[in-house]
Design a protein around this motif. Structure first.
Motif, PDB file in Angstrom:
ATOM      1  N   ASP A  58      29.530  29.561  62.919  1.00 33.91           N
ATOM      2  CA  ASP A  58      28.459  29.373  63.851  1.00 33.91           C
ATOM      3  C   ASP A  58      27.323  29.145  63.518  1.00 33.91           C
ATOM      4  N   GLY A  59      27.172  28.176  62.226  1.00 31.58           N
ATOM      5  CA  GLY A  59      25.916  27.904  61.781  1.00 31.58           C
ATOM      6  C   GLY A  59      25.169  29.016  60.903  1.00 31.58           C
ATOM      7  N   LYS A  60      25.956  30.252  60.705  1.00 32.15           N
ATOM      8  CA  LYS A  60      25.113  31.386  60.117  1.00 32.15           C
ATOM      9  C   LYS A  60      25.946  31.838  58.973  1.00 32.15           C
ATOM     10  N   LEU A  61      25.060  31.891  57.777  1.00 35.71           N
ATOM     11  CA  LEU A  61      25.581  32.455  56.810  1.00 35.71           C
ATOM     12  C   LEU A  61      25.972  34.166  56.998  1.00 35.71           C
ATOM     13  N   ILE A  62      27.111  34.558  57.057  1.00 34.19           N
ATOM     14  CA  ILE A  62      27.694  35.750  57.032  1.00 34.19           C
ATOM     15  C   ILE A  62      27.789  36.539  55.707  1.00 34.19           C
ATOM     16  N   THR A  63      28.051  35.807  54.801  1.00 30.58           N
ATOM     17  CA  THR A  63      28.319  36.482  53.695  1.00 30.58           C
ATOM     18  C   THR A  63      28.218  35.808  52.224  1.00 30.58           C
ATOM     19  N   SER A  64      27.734  36.023  51.038  1.00 33.81           N
ATOM     20  CA  SER A  64      27.613  35.499  49.898  1.00 33.81           C
ATOM     21  C   SER A  64      27.346  35.985  48.611  1.00 33.81           C
ATOM     22  N   GLY A  65      28.008  35.762  47.575  1.00 29.24           N
ATOM     23  CA  GLY A  65      27.686  36.338  46.518  1.00 29.24           C
ATOM     24  C   GLY A  65      28.750  35.990  45.392  1.00 29.24           C
ATOM     25  N   SER A  66      29.007  36.624  44.472  1.00 26.25           N
ATOM     26  CA  SER A  66      29.987  36.415  43.260  1.00 26.25           C
ATOM     27  C   SER A  66      31.259  36.908  43.860  1.00 26.25           C
ATOM     28  N   MET A  67      32.284  35.815  43.571  1.00 24.65           N
ATOM     29  CA  MET A  67      33.636  36.067  44.119  1.00 24.65           C
ATOM     30  C   MET A  67      34.172  37.491  43.976  1.00 24.65           C
ATOM     31  N   LYS A  68      33.909  37.905  42.592  1.00 21.49           N
ATOM     32  CA  LYS A  68      34.405  39.436  42.446  1.00 21.49           C
ATOM     33  C   LYS A  68      33.786  40.311  42.971  1.00 21.49           C
ATOM     34  N   LYS A  69      32.568  40.290  43.181  1.00 15.78           N
ATOM     35  CA  LYS A  69      31.779  41.358  44.046  1.00 15.78           C
ATOM     36  C   LYS A  69      32.090  41.403  45.660  1.00 15.78           C
ATOM     37  N   ILE A  70      32.075  40.106  46.054  1.00 11.88           N
ATOM     38  CA  ILE A  70      32.619  39.890  47.428  1.00 11.88           C
ATOM     39  C   ILE A  70      34.005  40.608  47.940  1.00 11.88           C
ATOM     40  N   LEU A  71      35.117  40.046  46.966  1.00 10.73           N
ATOM     41  CA  LEU A  71      36.313  40.122  47.563  1.00 10.73           C
ATOM     42  C   LEU A  71      36.887  41.798  47.029  1.00 10.73           C
ATOM     43  N   LYS A  72      36.088  42.499  46.096  1.00 13.36           N
ATOM     44  CA  LYS A  72      36.489  43.712  45.695  1.00 13.36           C
ATOM     45  C   LYS A  72      38.069  43.519  45.627  1.00 13.36           C
ATOM     46  N   ASP A  73      38.789  44.344  46.331  1.00  8.99           N
ATOM     47  CA  ASP A  73      40.208  44.426  46.473  1.00  8.99           C
ATOM     48  C   ASP A  73      41.004  43.618  47.358  1.00  8.99           C
ATOM     49  N   LYS A  74      40.255  42.665  48.081  1.00  8.87           N
ATOM     50  CA  LYS A  74      40.817  41.816  49.070  1.00  8.87           C
ATOM     51  C   LYS A  74      41.170  40.438  48.566  1.00  8.87           C
ATOM     52  N   SER A  75      42.063  39.478  49.105  1.00  5.37           N
ATOM     53  CA  SER A  75      42.116  38.185  48.906  1.00  5.37           C
ATOM     54  C   SER A  75      41.050  37.735  49.701  1.00  5.37           C
ATOM     55  N   LEU A  76      40.692  36.190  49.461  1.00  2.00           N
ATOM     56  CA  LEU A  76      39.666  35.606  50.071  1.00  2.00           C
ATOM     57  C   LEU A  76      40.246  35.290  51.573  1.00  2.00           C
ATOM     58  N   GLU A  77      41.443  34.964  51.817  1.00  2.00           N
ATOM     59  CA  GLU A  77      42.194  34.950  52.943  1.00  2.00           C
ATOM     60  C   GLU A  77      42.071  36.156  53.797  1.00  2.00           C
ATOM     61  N   GLU A  78      42.267  37.379  53.250  1.00  2.00           N
ATOM     62  CA  GLU A  78      41.964  38.565  54.025  1.00  2.00           C
ATOM     63  C   GLU A  78      40.439  38.487  54.564  1.00  2.00           C
ATOM     64  N   LEU A  79      39.439  38.265  53.557  1.00  2.00           N
ATOM     65  CA  LEU A  79      38.188  38.587  53.974  1.00  2.00           C
ATOM     66  C   LEU A  79      37.637  37.501  54.924  1.00  2.00           C
ATOM     67  N   PHE A  80      38.211  36.156  54.790  1.00  2.00           N
ATOM     68  CA  PHE A  80      37.731  35.471  55.820  1.00  2.00           C
ATOM     69  C   PHE A  80      38.423  35.630  57.297  1.00  2.00           C
ATOM     70  N   MET A  81      39.468  35.874  57.328  1.00  2.00           N
ATOM     71  CA  MET A  81      40.147  36.323  58.509  1.00  2.00           C
ATOM     72  C   MET A  81      39.307  37.511  59.151  1.00  2.00           C
ATOM     73  N   GLU A  82      39.064  38.640  58.285  1.00  2.00           N
ATOM     74  CA  GLU A  82      37.982  39.735  58.890  1.00  2.00           C
ATOM     75  C   GLU A  82      36.895  39.196  59.527  1.00  2.00           C
ATOM     76  N   GLN A  83      35.934  38.297  58.707  1.00  2.00           N
ATOM     77  CA  GLN A  83      34.719  37.730  59.132  1.00  2.00           C
ATOM     78  C   GLN A  83      34.857  36.922  60.404  1.00  2.00           C
ATOM     79  N   GLU A  84      36.270  36.306  60.669  1.00  2.00           N
ATOM     80  CA  GLU A  84      36.362  35.559  61.698  1.00  2.00           C
ATOM     81  C   GLU A  84      36.712  36.299  63.037  1.00  2.00           C
ATOM     82  N   LYS A  85      36.917  37.571  63.023  1.00  2.00           N
ATOM     83  CA  LYS A  85      37.211  38.367  64.060  1.00  2.00           C
ATOM     84  C   LYS A  85      35.859  38.676  65.136  1.00  2.00           C
TER      85      LYS A  85
END
Length: 234
Positions: free
Chosen positions: A207-234
């Motif tokens: 919705d026009g706002k940055l909700i997370t950013s950073g290195s892929m490894k730091k942001i994902l931790k033990d998740k997949s990008l798909e999992e992270l994205f779906m969490e942020q979409e809730k």
């Protein structure tokens, strides 16, 4: 290479991008992720100078885009999600036109065009009118044009749409090669598996706002990008 500071853009009462700030270093690939209408393309169009922001600042290679747009565009290449090409030209005429704009000498352009066109499998079609090309071939031609002047910043909006598996493989390899030479790449995609494997950095916009950013490894931790994205979409 790229600094985005407090960038905002509205269309009437709709806030397309709101107070967005991001940085992208040389040698890095950033995946810009978000649902349809999240503000990805609006942000990209402001970065490349096709849209004027309501507020905020964009700096490319230390150059303020608003103060010196031509200098910024000299070190940048941009391929939109649906590139409009000059269809009355042949493929080689179009590539030479782009090379002329960036003042690439004859021997250098011939070498780069031959190498890139062969990798995308369109070298035998460069003598044909662009109007005869399929959607995928037009995408390959546009991408070929982007690598002619070896841009310091490559901006791509959904670059894998319409590409066959071999061309997608070659594009990913070429993106990595370009970054090894010190360039930076900012690209949007809905193909999260590709972004997760290819990108050093990730930024998710909603919705026009940055909700997370950073290195892929730091942001994902033990998740997949798909999992992270779906969490942020809730």
């Amino acid at each position: 290479m790229l600094e985005i500071k407090n960038l905002s853009k509205s269309f009437g009462s709709k806030k397309a991008v709101s107070d967005l700030s991001l940085e992208l270093e040389n040698g890095k690939i950033l995946g810009f992720i978000g649902h349809n209408g999240a503000g990805k393309t609006t942000t990209i169009r402001m970065i490349v100078g096709a849209l004027i922001p309501d507020s905020g600042e964009i700096v490319i290679g230390g150059i303020n885009l608003k103060k010196d747009p031509i200098a910024c565009k000299k070190i940048m290449a941009y391929i939109p999600d649906n590139p409009n090409l000059y269809e009355h030209l042949t493929g080689i005429q179009y590539l030479n036109f782009i090379a002329n704009i960036f003042q690439i000498d004859k021997s250098t352009r011939e070498e780069r065009i031959k190498k890139t066109a062969e990798r995308f499998g369109i070298e035998k079609n460069l003598g044909d009118l662009i109007s005869s090309y399929s959607h995928g071939m037009k995408q390959k031609l546009a991408l070929t044009s982007a690598f002619i002047h070896q841009p310091k910043l490559l901006v791509l909006d959904e670059p894998f749409v319409g590409l066959d598996p071999k061309a997608s493989h070659e594009l990913k390899a070429m993106m990595k090669e370009l970054c090894k030479e010190g360039s930076a790449i900012f690209f949007s995609t809905h193909v999260l598996e590709v972004a997760e494997k290819l990108c050093d950095e990730v930024a998710i916009i909603k919705d026009g706002k940055l909700i997370t950013s950073g290195s892929m490894k730091k942001i994902l931790k033990d998740k997949s990008l798909e999992e992270l994205f779906m969490e942020q979409e809730k």
